[in-house]
Design a protein around this motif. Structure first.
Motif, PDB file in Angstrom:
ATOM      1  N   PRO A   1       0.741  -1.305   0.055  1.00 42.25           N
ATOM      2  CA  PRO A   1       0.156  -0.024   0.051  1.00 42.25           C
ATOM      3  C   PRO A   1       0.872   1.119  -0.055  1.00 42.25           C
ATOM      4  CG  PRO A   1      -0.165  -1.316   2.028  1.00 42.25           C
ATOM      5  CD  PRO A   1       0.445  -2.116   1.238  1.00 42.25           C
ATOM      6  N   GLN A   2       2.068   1.290   0.322  1.00 41.73           N
ATOM      7  CA  GLN A   2       2.906   2.271   0.526  1.00 41.73           C
ATOM      8  C   GLN A   2       4.250   2.191  -0.560  1.00 41.73           C
ATOM      9  OE1 GLN A   2       1.860   1.058   4.055  1.00 41.73           O
ATOM     10  NE2 GLN A   2       0.385   2.777   3.502  1.00 41.73           N
ATOM     11  N   GLY A   3       4.032   1.210  -1.279  1.00 43.36           N
ATOM     12  CA  GLY A   3       5.106   0.905  -2.095  1.00 43.36           C
ATOM     13  C   GLY A   3       6.226   0.209  -1.419  1.00 43.36           C
ATOM     14  N   VAL A   4       7.648   0.118  -2.181  1.00 52.19           N
ATOM     15  CA  VAL A   4       8.336  -0.691  -1.739  1.00 52.19           C
ATOM     16  C   VAL A   4       9.785  -0.005  -1.182  1.00 52.19           C
ATOM     17  CG1 VAL A   4      10.279  -2.627  -2.180  1.00 52.19           C
ATOM     18  CG2 VAL A   4       7.967  -2.916  -3.353  1.00 52.19           C
ATOM     19  N   VAL A   5      10.165   0.042  -0.039  1.00 57.03           N
ATOM     20  CA  VAL A   5      11.106   0.668   0.424  1.00 57.03           C
ATOM     21  C   VAL A   5      12.419   0.548  -0.413  1.00 57.03           C
ATOM     22  CG1 VAL A   5      12.894   1.142   2.464  1.00 57.03           C
ATOM     23  CG2 VAL A   5      10.265   0.605   2.801  1.00 57.03           C
ATOM     24  N   ARG A   6      12.919   1.745  -0.892  1.00 54.38           N
ATOM     25  CA  ARG A   6      14.265   1.643  -1.615  1.00 54.38           C
ATOM     26  C   ARG A   6      15.394   0.868  -0.659  1.00 54.38           C
ATOM     27  NH1 ARG A   6      14.853   4.516  -6.079  1.00 54.38           N
ATOM     28  NH2 ARG A   6      13.054   5.892  -6.807  1.00 54.38           N
ATOM     29  N   GLY A   7      16.146   0.118  -1.497  1.00 55.49           N
ATOM     30  CA  GLY A   7      17.218  -0.653  -0.958  1.00 55.49           C
ATOM     31  C   GLY A   7      16.829  -2.059  -0.410  1.00 55.49           C
ATOM     32  N   SER A   8      15.518  -2.405  -0.748  1.00 53.11           N
ATOM     33  CA  SER A   8      15.097  -3.690  -0.452  1.00 53.11           C
ATOM     34  C   SER A   8      15.393  -4.746  -1.678  1.00 53.11           C
ATOM     35  CB  SER A   8      13.456  -3.549  -0.357  1.00 53.11           C
ATOM     36  OG  SER A   8      12.931  -2.805   0.712  1.00 53.11           O
ATOM     37  N   THR A   9      15.436  -5.962  -1.039  1.00 52.95           N
ATOM     38  CA  THR A   9      15.646  -7.061  -2.145  1.00 52.95           C
ATOM     39  C   THR A   9      14.325  -8.060  -1.766  1.00 52.95           C
ATOM     40  OG1 THR A   9      18.068  -7.333  -1.770  1.00 52.95           O
ATOM     41  CG2 THR A   9      16.775  -9.376  -2.581  1.00 52.95           C
ATOM     42  N   VAL A  10      13.517  -8.318  -3.060  1.00 50.13           N
ATOM     43  CA  VAL A  10      12.215  -8.919  -3.121  1.00 50.13           C
ATOM     44  C   VAL A  10      12.233 -10.116  -3.953  1.00 50.13           C
ATOM     45  CG1 VAL A  10       9.828  -8.638  -3.375  1.00 50.13           C
ATOM     46  CG2 VAL A  10      11.032  -6.707  -2.846  1.00 50.13           C
ATOM     47  N   ALA A  11      12.096 -11.286  -3.284  1.00 53.75           N
ATOM     48  CA  ALA A  11      12.086 -12.553  -3.882  1.00 53.75           C
ATOM     49  C   ALA A  11      10.761 -12.970  -4.219  1.00 53.75           C
ATOM     50  CB  ALA A  11      12.761 -13.666  -2.986  1.00 53.75           C
ATOM     51  N   CYS A  12      10.663 -13.266  -5.463  1.00 51.49           N
ATOM     52  CA  CYS A  12       9.229 -13.848  -6.109  1.00 51.49           C
ATOM     53  C   CYS A  12       9.450 -15.464  -6.138  1.00 51.49           C
ATOM     54  CB  CYS A  12       9.053 -13.376  -7.329  1.00 51.49           C
ATOM     55  SG  CYS A  12       9.074 -11.357  -7.320  1.00 51.49           S
ATOM     56  N   VAL A  13       8.714 -16.253  -5.661  1.00 49.09           N
ATOM     57  CA  VAL A  13       8.728 -17.553  -5.913  1.00 49.09           C
ATOM     58  C   VAL A  13       7.382 -18.286  -6.115  1.00 49.09           C
ATOM     59  CG1 VAL A  13      10.548 -17.852  -4.229  1.00 49.09           C
ATOM     60  CG2 VAL A  13       8.326 -17.931  -3.168  1.00 49.09           C
ATOM     61  N   GLY A  14       7.506 -19.561  -6.517  1.00 56.92           N
ATOM     62  CA  GLY A  14       5.972 -20.105  -6.678  1.00 56.92           C
ATOM     63  C   GLY A  14       5.771 -20.194  -8.177  1.00 56.92           C
ATOM     64  N   ALA A  15       4.687 -20.602  -8.440  1.00 55.94           N
ATOM     65  CA  ALA A  15       4.272 -20.968  -9.972  1.00 55.94           C
ATOM     66  C   ALA A  15       4.261 -19.664 -10.714  1.00 55.94           C
ATOM     67  CB  ALA A  15       2.970 -21.612  -9.894  1.00 55.94           C
TER      68      ALA A  15
ATOM     69  N   LEU B   1      11.937  -9.206   1.607  1.00 56.13           N
ATOM     70  CA  LEU B   1      10.407  -9.706   1.449  1.00 56.13           C
ATOM     71  C   LEU B   1      10.558 -10.667   0.265  1.00 56.13           C
ATOM     72  CD1 LEU B   1       9.130  -5.859   0.860  1.00 56.13           C
ATOM     73  CD2 LEU B   1       8.593  -7.316   2.881  1.00 56.13           C
ATOM     74  N   GLN B   2       9.349 -11.580   0.574  1.00 55.79           N
ATOM     75  CA  GLN B   2       9.313 -12.700  -0.295  1.00 55.79           C
ATOM     76  C   GLN B   2       7.605 -12.840  -0.854  1.00 55.79           C
ATOM     77  OE1 GLN B   2      11.346 -16.610   0.032  1.00 55.79           O
ATOM     78  NE2 GLN B   2       9.136 -17.476   0.292  1.00 55.79           N
ATOM     79  N   VAL B   3       7.298 -12.791  -1.902  1.00 57.55           N
ATOM     80  CA  VAL B   3       6.145 -12.918  -2.600  1.00 57.55           C
ATOM     81  C   VAL B   3       5.934 -14.471  -2.876  1.00 57.55           C
ATOM     82  CG1 VAL B   3       4.402 -12.042  -4.082  1.00 57.55           C
ATOM     83  CG2 VAL B   3       6.281 -10.434  -3.382  1.00 57.55           C
ATOM     84  N   THR B   4       5.091 -15.013  -2.533  1.00 56.90           N
ATOM     85  CA  THR B   4       4.715 -16.363  -3.122  1.00 56.90           C
ATOM     86  C   THR B   4       3.372 -16.415  -3.538  1.00 56.90           C
ATOM     87  OG1 THR B   4       5.829 -17.357  -0.986  1.00 56.90           O
ATOM     88  CG2 THR B   4       4.295 -18.729  -2.152  1.00 56.90           C
ATOM     89  N   GLY B   5       3.343 -17.092  -5.017  1.00 54.70           N
ATOM     90  CA  GLY B   5       2.078 -17.076  -5.755  1.00 54.70           C
ATOM     91  C   GLY B   5       1.570 -18.321  -6.262  1.00 54.70           C
ATOM     92  N   ARG B   6       0.222 -18.182  -6.602  1.00 53.57           N
ATOM     93  CA  ARG B   6      -0.366 -19.619  -7.162  1.00 53.57           C
ATOM     94  C   ARG B   6      -1.253 -19.024  -8.182  1.00 53.57           C
ATOM     95  NH1 ARG B   6      -5.000 -21.079  -4.909  1.00 53.57           N
ATOM     96  NH2 ARG B   6      -5.460 -20.254  -2.780  1.00 53.57           N
ATOM     97  N   ALA B   7      -1.907 -19.781  -9.106  1.00 56.42           N
ATOM     98  CA  ALA B   7      -2.943 -19.251 -10.236  1.00 56.42           C
ATOM     99  C   ALA B   7      -3.556 -20.228 -10.516  1.00 56.42           C
ATOM    100  CB  ALA B   7      -2.071 -18.759 -11.363  1.00 56.42           C
ATOM    101  N   ASP B   8      -5.012 -19.793 -10.925  1.00 62.05           N
ATOM    102  CA  ASP B   8      -6.002 -20.768 -11.601  1.00 62.05           C
ATOM    103  C   ASP B   8      -6.585 -20.064 -12.853  1.00 62.05           C
ATOM    104  OD1 ASP B   8      -5.957 -22.530  -9.701  1.00 62.05           O
ATOM    105  OD2 ASP B   8      -7.049 -21.170  -8.187  1.00 62.05           O
ATOM    106  N   TRP B   9      -6.529 -20.779 -13.878  1.00 61.19           N
ATOM    107  CA  TRP B   9      -6.892 -20.146 -15.211  1.00 61.19           C
ATOM    108  C   TRP B   9      -8.557 -20.227 -15.159  1.00 61.19           C
ATOM    109  CZ3 TRP B   9      -5.030 -17.067 -18.454  1.00 61.19           C
ATOM    110  CH2 TRP B   9      -3.653 -16.735 -18.639  1.00 61.19           C
ATOM    111  N   HIS B  10      -9.432 -19.301 -15.705  1.00 62.27           N
ATOM    112  CA  HIS B  10     -10.659 -19.389 -15.902  1.00 62.27           C
ATOM    113  C   HIS B  10     -11.381 -19.287 -17.555  1.00 62.27           C
ATOM    114  CE1 HIS B  10     -11.745 -19.106 -11.771  1.00 62.27           C
ATOM    115  NE2 HIS B  10     -10.475 -18.543 -11.584  1.00 62.27           N
TER     116      HIS B  10
END
Length: 237
Positions: free
Chosen positions: A46-60, A173-182
């Motif tokens: 909601p406030q964006g990403v703090v500069r200097g951060s490392t964000v990992a994206c994992v999952g499908a 930070l780490q973002v984990t995600g999954r998805a379903d198609w419709h």
């Protein structure tokens, strides 16, 4: 058009990237504490990403999530660099909202030509010259190299987005995600929307956050799922 830095050797990769950086200007100062995100990520950032951060994206949906993280800053006028991500495609990036004219792509060299030291210098150059760097080759870098890159990242106030396993990096930070198609129903029509469920955690958050997006949605754009609470029939698979 995506500005692509392609090379037959790691040294050439570093030189080509160094040539591009002076044309882009310096990254935004670290005093600007946050980097804006795509509106579809308002529930997670909601406030964006703090500069200097490392964000990992994992999952499908790691690669799609990384593109969405890239989209917000470049839409706001920042420059982005995609390093060592063989799955990067301009079409998919554009669908995620990435302003391709503000992105430089550095392809990962073949295994036989890979040199960790020179590749690390190319990554460091990206951190020095760009506001946001998407990295898909973190598994190749040693712990000491990762620490130096992250220290430089914090000093410059850039954001590093890792796709897949973080390797030697330490994500904030780490973002984990999954998805379903419709779609219109099993055996009928075609897949029209994808419902993506994301979770955000990490040492910079007091508690985990979760949100659901349409990526793409019924209107063909990426948006929070709350805008269309009644999805089309789910397509199996």
């Amino acid at each position: 058009m995506v500005a692509a830095a392609r090379s037959s050797s790691s040294a050439d990769t570093r030189a080509r990237l160094a040539e591009l950086i002076p044309r882009l200007g310096a990254a935004a100062p670290a005093a600007e504490r946050t980097m804006p995100m795509h509106p579809a990520l308002d529930g997670l950032f909601p406030q964006g990403v703090v500069r200097g951060s490392t964000v990992a994206c994992v999952g499908a949906v790691a690669a799609s999530t990384a593109l969405l993280l890239l989209a917000g800053p470049v839409q706001a006028g920042s420059w982005g660099c995609v390093v060592g991500l063989p799955t990067f495609g301009p079409g998919a990036a554009a669908e995620a909202g990435v302003a391709l004219e503000r992105v430089v792509v550095v392809r990962e060299p073949a295994a036989a030509a890979f040199d960790e030291s020179t590749w690390a210098q190319a990554l460091a150059a990206g951190v020095d010259g760009f506001d946001i760097v998407v990295l898909g080759a973190g598994r190749h870098l040693r712990a000491a190299t990762a620490r130096r890159v992250q220290a430089r990242l914090q000093a410059r106030g850039a954001v590093l987005v890792l796709v897949g396993a973080a390797g030697a990096f330490t994500p904030d930070l780490q973002v984990t995600g999954r998805a379903d198609w419709h779609g219109l129903g099993a055996g009928h029509g075609y897949l029209r929307t994808r419902r993506v469920t994301l979770g955000l955690g990490g040492r910079r958050l007091p508690r985990d956050r979760h949100d659901t997006l349409w990526f793409p949605g019924p209107s063909g754009v990426v948006e929070r799922a709350g805008a269309h609470p009644s999805p089309l029939h789910r397509q199996a698979g």
